[in-house]
Design a protein around this motif. Structure first.
Motif, PDB file in Angstrom:
ATOM      1  N   SER A  39       8.788  10.157  25.177  1.00 13.49           N
ATOM      2  CA  SER A  39       7.477  10.560  24.609  1.00 13.49           C
ATOM      3  C   SER A  39       7.654  12.263  24.703  1.00 13.49           C
ATOM      4  N   SER A  40       8.365  12.605  25.568  1.00 13.01           N
ATOM      5  CA  SER A  40       8.563  13.980  25.805  1.00 13.01           C
ATOM      6  C   SER A  40       9.637  14.692  24.712  1.00 13.01           C
ATOM      7  N   PHE A  41      10.019  13.886  23.942  1.00 14.24           N
ATOM      8  CA  PHE A  41      10.956  14.629  22.678  1.00 14.24           C
ATOM      9  C   PHE A  41      10.526  13.708  21.555  1.00 14.24           C
ATOM     10  N   PRO A  42       9.627  14.331  20.972  1.00 12.68           N
ATOM     11  CA  PRO A  42       9.388  13.470  19.468  1.00 12.68           C
ATOM     12  C   PRO A  42      10.518  13.631  18.336  1.00 12.68           C
ATOM     13  N   ASP A  43      11.289  14.513  18.745  1.00 13.30           N
ATOM     14  CA  ASP A  43      12.471  14.887  17.918  1.00 13.30           C
ATOM     15  C   ASP A  43      13.898  15.038  18.995  1.00 13.30           C
ATOM     16  N   ALA A  44      15.233  14.549  18.330  1.00 10.46           N
ATOM     17  CA  ALA A  44      15.994  14.654  19.314  1.00 10.46           C
ATOM     18  C   ALA A  44      16.734  15.885  19.596  1.00 10.46           C
ATOM     19  N   THR A  45      17.352  16.139  20.648  1.00  6.73           N
ATOM     20  CA  THR A  45      18.262  17.272  20.904  1.00  6.73           C
ATOM     21  C   THR A  45      19.764  16.818  20.380  1.00  6.73           C
ATOM     22  N   VAL A  46      20.471  18.059  20.687  1.00  4.04           N
ATOM     23  CA  VAL A  46      21.941  17.649  20.720  1.00  4.04           C
ATOM     24  C   VAL A  46      22.437  16.878  21.781  1.00  4.04           C
ATOM     25  N   TRP A  47      21.679  16.792  22.986  1.00  7.82           N
ATOM     26  CA  TRP A  47      21.723  16.277  24.205  1.00  7.82           C
ATOM     27  C   TRP A  47      21.228  14.926  24.383  1.00  7.82           C
ATOM     28  N   SER A  48      20.457  14.589  23.539  1.00  5.16           N
ATOM     29  CA  SER A  48      19.276  13.410  23.432  1.00  5.16           C
ATOM     30  C   SER A  48      20.268  12.010  23.741  1.00  5.16           C
ATOM     31  N   ASP A  49      19.760  11.238  24.597  1.00 14.23           N
ATOM     32  CA  ASP A  49      20.654   9.909  24.685  1.00 14.23           C
ATOM     33  C   ASP A  49      21.992  10.104  24.967  1.00 14.23           C
ATOM     34  N   TYR A  50      22.356  11.172  25.686  1.00 17.63           N
ATOM     35  CA  TYR A  50      23.606  11.766  26.187  1.00 17.63           C
ATOM     36  C   TYR A  50      24.580  12.159  24.827  1.00 17.63           C
ATOM     37  N   GLY A  51      23.932  12.625  23.907  1.00 16.43           N
ATOM     38  CA  GLY A  51      24.660  12.904  22.782  1.00 16.43           C
ATOM     39  C   GLY A  51      25.043  11.917  21.674  1.00 16.43           C
ATOM     40  N   MET A  52      24.245  10.856  21.984  1.00 15.12           N
ATOM     41  CA  MET A  52      24.463   9.542  20.857  1.00 15.12           C
ATOM     42  C   MET A  52      24.515   9.776  19.362  1.00 15.12           C
ATOM     43  N   GLY A  53      23.431  11.251  18.979  1.00 14.91           N
ATOM     44  CA  GLY A  53      23.591  11.289  17.471  1.00 14.91           C
ATOM     45  C   GLY A  53      24.750  12.034  17.373  1.00 14.91           C
ATOM     46  N   TYR A  54      25.515  12.346  18.067  1.00  8.93           N
ATOM     47  CA  TYR A  54      26.760  13.239  17.885  1.00  8.93           C
ATOM     48  C   TYR A  54      28.055  12.382  18.469  1.00  8.93           C
ATOM     49  N   LEU A  55      27.907  11.011  18.475  1.00 17.16           N
ATOM     50  CA  LEU A  55      29.038  10.027  18.775  1.00 17.16           C
ATOM     51  C   LEU A  55      29.306  10.121  20.316  1.00 17.16           C
ATOM     52  N   PHE A  56      28.490  10.593  21.174  1.00 14.20           N
ATOM     53  CA  PHE A  56      28.671  10.717  22.515  1.00 14.20           C
ATOM     54  C   PHE A  56      29.543  11.989  22.874  1.00 14.20           C
ATOM     55  N   ILE A  57      29.992  12.915  21.868  1.00 14.65           N
ATOM     56  CA  ILE A  57      30.875  13.918  22.083  1.00 14.65           C
ATOM     57  C   ILE A  57      30.334  15.002  23.006  1.00 14.65           C
TER      58      ILE A  57
END
Length: 142
Positions: free
Chosen positions: A107-125
């Motif tokens: 809930s602290s992050f209503p939108d993702a960052t580059v580092w959210s979920d260990y970079g999952m949105g960027y294939l963990f790169i």
């Protein structure tokens, strides 16, 4: 033809380029991530800063770290290597802290960052890149 290295020359004075060989891929990846994180954060801050200011500021901070690492890799030399190592360690710490934070308190992050979920949105790169860069920086000739 390259000039011969004289006795007493250091990596700084010979201009050893950390961006050659495998380092070239790191330079390219960090350059891409600089542009991706910077453009993402700028657009998000312009369009809807109030929605998730923490996430957008963290993405901008990631872009600054990526840009500095890119510059250090291109510059080469002992000082640049040390600076890049420090920034890669800070980047890894940021990815681990923010990644854990986004999992424990989404809930602290209503939108993702580059580092959210260990970079999952960027294939963990984002979590693999600093580790790879630190290995390369420690193995590259001084």
């Amino acid at each position: 033809m390259a000039e011969p290295v004289r006795a007493g020359d250091t990596a700084e004075s010979t201009g050893f380029d950390l961006g050659h060989g495998p380092g070239r891929l790191l330079v390219w990846l960090y350059g891409v991530f600089t542009v991706a994180a910077a453009s993402r954060s700028v657009v998000q801050m312009i369009l809807d800063f109030g929605r998730a200011p923490l996430a957008y500021v963290l993405s901008a901070a990631a872009a600054v770290v990526y840009a500095f690492i890119t510059y250090s890799l291109v510059r080469g030399g002992r000082r640049a290597r040390r600076a890049a190592l420090v920034c890669c360690a800070a980047e890894l710490a940021g990815v681990l802290i923010v990644g854990t934070w986004t999992l424990l308190a989404p809930s602290s992050f209503p939108d993702a960052t580059v580092w959210s979920d260990y970079g999952m949105g960027y294939l963990f790169i984002p979590v693999v890149l600093p580790v790879t860069a630190m290995i390369w920086l420690r193995r590259a000739p001084a």
